[in-house]
Scaffold this motif. Structure first.
Motif, PDB file in Angstrom:
ATOM      1  N   ALA A  99       0.859  -1.190   0.000  1.00 29.15           N
ATOM      2  CA  ALA A  99       0.000   0.000   0.000  1.00 29.15           C
ATOM      3  C   ALA A  99       0.893   1.237   0.000  1.00 29.15           C
ATOM      4  CB  ALA A  99      -0.924  -0.028   1.212  1.00 29.15           C
ATOM      5  N   PHE A 100       1.411   1.592  -1.194  1.00 32.00           N
ATOM      6  CA  PHE A 100       2.390   2.674  -1.310  1.00 32.00           C
ATOM      7  C   PHE A 100       1.792   4.037  -0.983  1.00 32.00           C
ATOM      8  CE2 PHE A 100       0.412   2.114  -5.429  1.00 32.00           C
ATOM      9  CZ  PHE A 100       0.132   3.411  -5.834  1.00 32.00           C
ATOM     10  N   TRP A 101       0.470   4.161  -1.055  1.00 29.23           N
ATOM     11  CA  TRP A 101      -0.167   5.443  -0.772  1.00 29.23           C
ATOM     12  C   TRP A 101      -0.216   5.776   0.727  1.00 29.23           C
ATOM     13  CZ3 TRP A 101      -2.332   1.153  -2.984  1.00 29.23           C
ATOM     14  CH2 TRP A 101      -3.168   0.396  -2.163  1.00 29.23           C
ATOM     15  N   GLU A 102       0.218   4.835   1.575  1.00 31.47           N
ATOM     16  CA  GLU A 102       0.158   5.072   3.009  1.00 31.47           C
ATOM     17  C   GLU A 102       1.491   5.517   3.602  1.00 31.47           C
ATOM     18  OE1 GLU A 102      -1.357   1.657   4.897  1.00 31.47           O
ATOM     19  OE2 GLU A 102      -3.418   1.893   4.131  1.00 31.47           O
ATOM     20  N   THR A 103       2.514   5.619   2.813  1.00 31.18           N
ATOM     21  CA  THR A 103       3.823   6.049   3.312  1.00 31.18           C
ATOM     22  C   THR A 103       4.288   7.295   2.570  1.00 31.18           C
ATOM     23  OG1 THR A 103       6.114   5.365   3.681  1.00 31.18           O
ATOM     24  CG2 THR A 103       5.031   4.539   1.702  1.00 31.18           C
ATOM     25  N   GLN A 104       5.102   8.114   3.264  1.00 34.47           N
ATOM     26  CA  GLN A 104       5.623   9.347   2.665  1.00 34.47           C
ATOM     27  C   GLN A 104       7.127   9.280   2.405  1.00 34.47           C
ATOM     28  OE1 GLN A 104       3.598  11.664   1.645  1.00 34.47           O
ATOM     29  NE2 GLN A 104       1.809  10.592   2.541  1.00 34.47           N
ATOM     30  N   LYS A 109       8.243   4.203  -0.491  1.00 36.85           N
ATOM     31  CA  LYS A 109       7.106   4.379  -1.386  1.00 36.85           C
ATOM     32  C   LYS A 109       7.399   3.815  -2.767  1.00 36.85           C
ATOM     33  CE  LYS A 109       3.663   7.843  -2.588  1.00 36.85           C
ATOM     34  NZ  LYS A 109       3.207   9.238  -2.394  1.00 36.85           N
ATOM     35  N   GLN A 110       8.677   4.040  -3.265  1.00 37.37           N
ATOM     36  CA  GLN A 110       9.062   3.510  -4.565  1.00 37.37           C
ATOM     37  C   GLN A 110       9.072   1.980  -4.546  1.00 37.37           C
ATOM     38  OE1 GLN A 110       9.476   5.107  -7.392  1.00 37.37           O
ATOM     39  NE2 GLN A 110       9.972   3.216  -8.489  1.00 37.37           N
ATOM     40  N   ALA A 111       9.596   1.407  -3.418  1.00 41.19           N
ATOM     41  CA  ALA A 111       9.653  -0.055  -3.314  1.00 41.19           C
ATOM     42  C   ALA A 111       8.243  -0.653  -3.286  1.00 41.19           C
ATOM     43  CB  ALA A 111      10.426  -0.452  -2.056  1.00 41.19           C
ATOM     44  N   ARG A 112       7.377  -0.015  -2.528  1.00 37.98           N
ATOM     45  CA  ARG A 112       6.007  -0.527  -2.465  1.00 37.98           C
ATOM     46  C   ARG A 112       5.295  -0.410  -3.811  1.00 37.98           C
ATOM     47  NH1 ARG A 112       2.994   1.109   3.209  1.00 37.98           N
ATOM     48  NH2 ARG A 112       4.540   0.237   4.651  1.00 37.98           N
ATOM     49  N   ARG A 113       5.555   0.684  -4.520  1.00 37.36           N
ATOM     50  CA  ARG A 113       4.935   0.856  -5.824  1.00 37.36           C
ATOM     51  C   ARG A 113       5.407  -0.228  -6.789  1.00 37.36           C
ATOM     52  NH1 ARG A 113       6.477   5.615  -6.770  1.00 37.36           N
ATOM     53  NH2 ARG A 113       4.620   6.770  -6.104  1.00 37.36           N
ATOM     54  N   THR A 114       6.693  -0.529  -6.738  1.00 37.22           N
ATOM     55  CA  THR A 114       7.219  -1.590  -7.606  1.00 37.22           C
ATOM     56  C   THR A 114       6.571  -2.933  -7.270  1.00 37.22           C
ATOM     57  OG1 THR A 114       9.329  -0.417  -7.773  1.00 37.22           O
ATOM     58  CG2 THR A 114       9.313  -2.751  -8.372  1.00 37.22           C
ATOM     59  N   GLY A 115       6.507  -3.245  -5.979  1.00 38.83           N
ATOM     60  CA  GLY A 115       5.856  -4.494  -5.568  1.00 38.83           C
ATOM     61  C   GLY A 115       4.394  -4.543  -5.964  1.00 38.83           C
ATOM     62  N   PHE A 116       3.701  -3.394  -5.838  1.00 36.14           N
ATOM     63  CA  PHE A 116       2.290  -3.336  -6.201  1.00 36.14           C
ATOM     64  C   PHE A 116       2.095  -3.616  -7.691  1.00 36.14           C
ATOM     65  CE2 PHE A 116      -1.610  -1.140  -7.397  1.00 36.14           C
ATOM     66  CZ  PHE A 116      -2.490  -1.563  -6.421  1.00 36.14           C
ATOM     67  N   LEU A 117       2.938  -3.005  -8.539  1.00 39.76           N
ATOM     68  CA  LEU A 117       2.840  -3.242  -9.980  1.00 39.76           C
ATOM     69  C   LEU A 117       3.176  -4.683 -10.337  1.00 39.76           C
ATOM     70  CD1 LEU A 117       4.402   0.091 -11.284  1.00 39.76           C
ATOM     71  CD2 LEU A 117       1.991  -0.552 -11.229  1.00 39.76           C
ATOM     72  N   THR A 118       4.156  -5.257  -9.603  1.00 40.43           N
ATOM     73  CA  THR A 118       4.500  -6.671  -9.838  1.00 40.43           C
ATOM     74  C   THR A 118       3.310  -7.574  -9.516  1.00 40.43           C
ATOM     75  OG1 THR A 118       6.808  -6.207  -9.299  1.00 40.43           O
ATOM     76  CG2 THR A 118       6.091  -8.510  -9.242  1.00 40.43           C
ATOM     77  N   ASP A 119       2.659  -7.286  -8.384  1.00 38.98           N
ATOM     78  CA  ASP A 119       1.481  -8.085  -8.030  1.00 38.98           C
ATOM     79  C   ASP A 119       0.361  -7.900  -9.046  1.00 38.98           C
ATOM     80  OD1 ASP A 119       2.765  -9.060  -5.853  1.00 38.98           O
ATOM     81  OD2 ASP A 119       1.842  -7.691  -4.403  1.00 38.98           O
ATOM     82  N   ILE A 120       0.235  -6.687  -9.578  1.00 38.69           N
ATOM     83  CA  ILE A 120      -0.778  -6.465 -10.615  1.00 38.69           C
ATOM     84  C   ILE A 120      -0.491  -7.340 -11.829  1.00 38.69           C
ATOM     85  CG2 ILE A 120      -1.643  -4.768 -12.274  1.00 38.69           C
ATOM     86  CD1 ILE A 120      -2.858  -4.415  -9.575  1.00 38.69           C
TER      87      ILE A 120
END
Length: 304
Positions: A99-104, A109-120
């Motif tokens: 949940a990259f939108w929950e961290t500043q 945030k970049q790591a979470r976004r990458t993981g989120f896209l991978t899961d997508i």
């Protein structure tokens, strides 16, 4: 042949993740707890009872589902059902971990976004897997063909146009004949009812005429009989009234004496009963007085 290699490759990610989650459950419970709280906050109150409350159980269920469904998908056992189970297990994992939108913090945030896209991307592969029929007809195609086959069988079972027209004509003719028969029966019944009504009216007129003549012939004799009965009753009442009056005059003095005797007897009985009650009351008063004196003496003695 491609599926034999592609399925284990896609399933290996979920099997490895499920095994790691089961080994290190403590590392994933915090994310599961936050996910449960987030889901309960957006879920209506009447449905919150269906949301899991124990984060440890949720982590174990998701991890076990990944291991079991991933193994089945890798082996080609019910691959579409296994892919659907992996989709259901991967969605809460993606929301809890990435949940990259929950961290500043930029790096996190970049790591979470990458993981989120991978899961997508993995979810996209799983959705394709749920629709993969391995060259066999899908459910929609089979349902469509089954509907076409059933439609053909129904059309074959239905009569042809000429047969339908013949049956329609037969039914129409039968209904027409039945209508004519009912019409004739109705006409005959109406005529019969009209004749019956005429006969009944004539008989009623004759009976009324006979009754009127009978009354005219016998009304004088009926009047004489009623007058005689009235005179007889009047004389009977007058005779019995005189007898009753004389009986009362003869016995009224005896009845008066008997009534006075009864009154005197009742007065004497009441006087005697009152005297007896007075005597008993005096006697009881003396007894109670003696008992009271005795009790007072005993009490005084004990006090001393």
């Amino acid at each position: 042949m491609i599926r034999k290699f592609a399925r284990p490759m896609l399933a290996s990610v979920f099997v490895a993740d499920g095994v790691d989650t089961l080994i290190n459950q403590q590392d994933h419970q915090e994310g599961a707890r936050e996910l449960i709280a987030r889901v309960r906050s957006v879920t209506p109150n009447q449905y919150n009872q269906f949301v899991p409350q124990n984060e440890k159980v949720l982590v174990q269920v998701v991890a076990g589902t990944k291991v079991a469904a991933g193994s089945l998908y890798a082996l080609g056992k019910s691959p579409r059902l296994a892919a659907a189970a992996l989709v259901a297990a991967q969605i809460p994992t993606m929301l809890a971990r990435h949940a990259f939108w929950e961290t500043q913090e930029p790096k996190e945030k970049q790591a979470r976004r990458t993981g989120f896209l991978t899961d997508i991307g993995l979810l996209g592969g799983l959705f394709l897997a749920t629709a993969d029929t391995a060259g066999k007809p899908g459910l929609a195609w089979r349902a469509e063909k089954a509907g076409e086959k059933l439609n053909k069988q129904v059309q074959a079972a239905l009569p042809t146009r000429s047969e339908a027209e013949k049956r329609t004509e037969q039914v129409t003719a039968a209904l027409r004949d039945k209508g004519e028969s009912l019409k004739e029966s109705g006409a005959a019944l109406g005529a019969s009812l009209a004749d019956g009504a005429t006969v009944a009216r004539e008989r009623a007129t004759e009976a009324a005429t006979d009754a009127k003549a009978y009354v005219e012939d016998n009304k004088d004799s009926w009047f004489d009989q009623v007058s005689d009965a009235f005179d007889t009753a009047k004389s009977y009442v007058e005779d019995n009234f005189e007898a009753a009056k004389s009986y009362v005059d003869d016995n009224k003095d005896d009845w008066w004496d008997k009534a006075n005797d009864l009154v005197e007897d009742a007065t004497e009985y009441a006087s005697g009963l009152a005297s007896d009650l007075t005597k008993d009351a005096k006697k009881q008063r003396k007894i109670f007085g003696k008992r009271a004196d005795k009790a007072a003496k005993k009490a005084l003695k004990k006090v001393k």
